[in-house]
Design a protein around this motif. Structure first.
Motif, PDB file in Angstrom:
ATOM      1  N   SER A   3       0.801  -1.213   0.000  1.00 14.60           N
ATOM      2  CA  SER A   3       0.000   0.000   0.000  1.00 14.60           C
ATOM      3  C   SER A   3       0.838   1.268   0.000  1.00 14.60           C
ATOM      4  N   ILE A  76      -3.351  -4.837   4.234  1.00 20.13           N
ATOM      5  CA  ILE A  76      -3.511  -3.401   4.015  1.00 20.13           C
ATOM      6  C   ILE A  76      -4.611  -2.857   4.926  1.00 20.13           C
ATOM      7  N   ASP A  80      -6.191   2.422   2.669  1.00 17.34           N
ATOM      8  CA  ASP A  80      -5.455   2.246   1.421  1.00 17.34           C
ATOM      9  C   ASP A  80      -6.316   1.746   0.264  1.00 17.34           C
ATOM     10  N   ASP A  82      -8.606   2.342  -2.684  1.00 20.54           N
ATOM     11  CA  ASP A  82      -8.850   3.483  -3.565  1.00 20.54           C
ATOM     12  C   ASP A  82     -10.247   3.497  -4.170  1.00 20.54           C
TER      13      ASP A  82
END
Length: 103
Positions: A3, A76, A80, A82
């Protein structure tokens, strides 16, 4: 962790159009873009089939644990991610609503 790589896109996707519920985390970098893909299947007694309402209840019961498991497998944090993706259809209406409303 992955990440921290600049420019990497991370997408969390949820699939639940029928009796299988899955959460995948993918990226656009690396040799294996699939970072996680845990699944849970709604299984009914032999010969009974699965109905939309019961299938949706299964999805509601398991969706959060699958998201947590996917994040752990991918290593992650949620910040992180998106983008989110989900199954819009075709499929059974009630389970699809659970998937759509979960994001």
């Amino acid at each position: 962790p992955l990440s921290l790589i600049a420019g990497m896109v991370v997408i969390l996707g949820i699939e639940g159009s029928a009796n299988k519920l899955g959460v995948g985390i993918v990226t656009d970098l690396g040799e294996d873009p699939i970072l996680a893909n845990p699944r849970h299947t709604y299984i009914t007694p032999p010969g009974t089939g699965f109905l939309p309402r019961e299938t949706a209840e299964h999805h509601r019961k398991h969706i959060l644990q699958l998201v947590k498991k996917a994040l752990e497998e991918a290593k992650i944090p949620p910040k992180d991610i998106d983008a989110l993706a989900y199954t819009k259809g075709p499929g059974m209406g009630a389970p699809l609503q659970v998937v759509c409303n979960s994001h």
